[in-house]
Write an enzyme that holds these catalytic residues in place. Structure first.
Site, PDB file in Angstrom:
ATOM      1  CG  ASP A 160      43.739  43.200  40.583  1.00 44.61           C
ATOM      2  OD1 ASP A 160      44.479  43.917  39.866  1.00 44.61           O
ATOM      3  OD2 ASP A 160      43.141  42.203  40.134  1.00 44.61           O
TER       4      ASP A 160
ATOM      5  CG  HIS B   8      46.944  42.277  30.688  1.00 37.16           C
ATOM      6  ND1 HIS B   8      46.291  42.073  29.497  1.00 37.16           N
ATOM      7  CD2 HIS B   8      47.291  41.043  31.134  1.00 37.16           C
ATOM      8  CE1 HIS B   8      46.235  40.776  29.235  1.00 37.16           C
ATOM      9  NE2 HIS B   8      46.837  40.131  30.212  1.00 37.16           N
TER      10      HIS B   8
HETATM   11  C1  BDR Z   1      43.776  41.845  33.927  1.00 36.37           C
HETATM   12  O1  BDR Z   1      43.310  40.848  34.846  1.00 36.37           O
HETATM   13  C2  BDR Z   1      44.246  40.635  35.868  1.00 36.37           C
HETATM   14  O2  BDR Z   1      44.466  39.274  36.039  1.00 36.37           O
HETATM   15  C3  BDR Z   1      45.517  41.313  35.441  1.00 36.37           C
HETATM   16  O3  BDR Z   1      46.228  41.803  36.565  1.00 36.37           O
HETATM   17  C4  BDR Z   1      45.036  42.418  34.534  1.00 36.37           C
HETATM   18  O4  BDR Z   1      44.726  43.562  35.277  1.00 36.37           O
HETATM   19  C5  BDR Z   1      43.956  41.230  32.565  1.00 36.37           C
HETATM   20  O5  BDR Z   1      42.740  40.774  32.059  1.00 36.37           O
HETATM   21 CA    CA Z   2      45.448  43.809  37.598  1.00 39.86          CA
END
Ligand code: BDR
Ligand code: CA
Length: 321
Positions: free
Chosen positions: A9, A243
């Protein structure tokens, strides 16, 4: 070489996940499947195509996935997502519009076909809501048995980041994540437990800017935006959470994390909706389908990330002066 599909995403840390994968000689990126989340699905796939072109990989096909959660009929970007990733998902950085476009085949069908074709030689890394994966499981009952999946999502030993219970990707579609977790599929969960231990600062992004290339400038600008947002939302960390690239790094080298073998579920009802937790009904089942990362070799991961992504960014055209 392991074949990999990234379900993204895109998103600033999704951008780092994609560039980490492109920069990894161990991986053959056979496709990107788009999902909604940090941005609308159209924005996310636009970013995927544009980033692939910027880094010289316009041959990688991009597929459009489900545009909203499995239990909803529409999706709107949350204010907090726009704050962290920018309205365009890439920290308001401007990169040329892509020349290519998304494939006709749907993301879900591409995921199913690829798992049937490549089996164990393929790993799927999902760094957004789990909606596409749950749809693939619903459409092809053998998908869960055959797929090897690494997800960024959830939190087992620490609180969530959108509520005390829920992490952002799981929060977008807890029902889809629960369907994935309880499907028996081989899933490694890279959650906040480990991703919030891996942080990037402006010291590192300065190295990308120093390259004097369009790729380096783009990554530095987008990531600095993300670091700035973290200064407001989580000042105690002293950097931004890596992340999504950590999930890709684990797909390359599982020894970067230590994991707990466990059967998991997601709470779908009540105030804990979105919580990722052990499945009490399968507590005594000797077979554990999931691995949840609870420890990470921070130094080695940061070294790999900087080494790989910097090399990829160095290999893009020089910035125009
Ligand atoms: C996740 O949420 C999204 O905002 C980031 O891309 C990551 O995948 C972190 O909680
Ligand atoms: Ca993400």
């Amino acid at each position: 070489m392991t074949k990999i599909i990234l379900d993204l995403d895109t998103g600033i840390d999704d951008t780092l996940a994609l560039t980490y994968a492109l920069a990894s000689p161990e991986l053959d990126v056979i496709g990107v499947t788009g999902t909604y989340g940090n941005v609308l699905i159209e924005t996310g796939t636009r970013n995927d195509l544009a980033i692939l072109e910027l880094f010289g990989h316009s041959d990688v096909p991009v597929f459009t996935g489900e545009p909203h959660a499995s239990t909803k009929d529409s999706f709107e970007v949350l204010d907090i997502s726009a704050f962290i990733h920018g309205k365009n998902g890439i920290g308001e950085a401007e990169i040329p519009d892509p020349k290519g476009s998304v494939q006709e085949q749907s993301a879900v069908d591409f995921l199913i076909d690829s798992v049937n074709t490549y089996g164990d030689d393929l790993v799927i890394v999902a760094t957004g809501p789990m909606t596409n994966l749950a749809a693939a499981i619903a459409k092809d009952p053998s998908f869960a048995e055959k797929a090897r999946i690494v997800i960024m999502g959830g939190a087992l030993t620490v609180p969530g980041n959108v509520s005390p219970w829920a992490e952002a990707n799981i929060n977008q579609d807890p029902d889809a994540a629960n369907a994935l977790f309880r499907s028996g599929a081989n899933v490694t969960m890279i959650g906040l437990d480990v991703t919030l231990q891996t942080l990037l600062t402006v010291k590192e992004t300065a190295k990308w800017r120093e390259l004097g290339t369009v790729g380096g400038d783009f990554l530095a600008e987008a990531t600095d935006y993300y670091i700035k947002a973290y200064e407001t939302t989580a000042p105690h960390l002293g950097g931004c959470g890596l992340h999504d690239p950590l999930a890709v790094a684990v797909a390359v080298d599982p020894s970067l994390v230590t994991c707990l073998d466990i059967n998991m579920k997601v709470d779908c009802e009540g105030e804990t909706r979105g919580r990722t937790i052990g499945d009490e009904e399968k507590l005594n089942d000797p077979k554990k389908s999931m691995k949840v990362a609870v420890g990470v070799d921070v130094e080695r991961f940061l070294h790999e990330l900087m080494e790989r992504i910097t090399r990829l960014a160095a290999d893009t055209p020089a910035r125009e002066s």
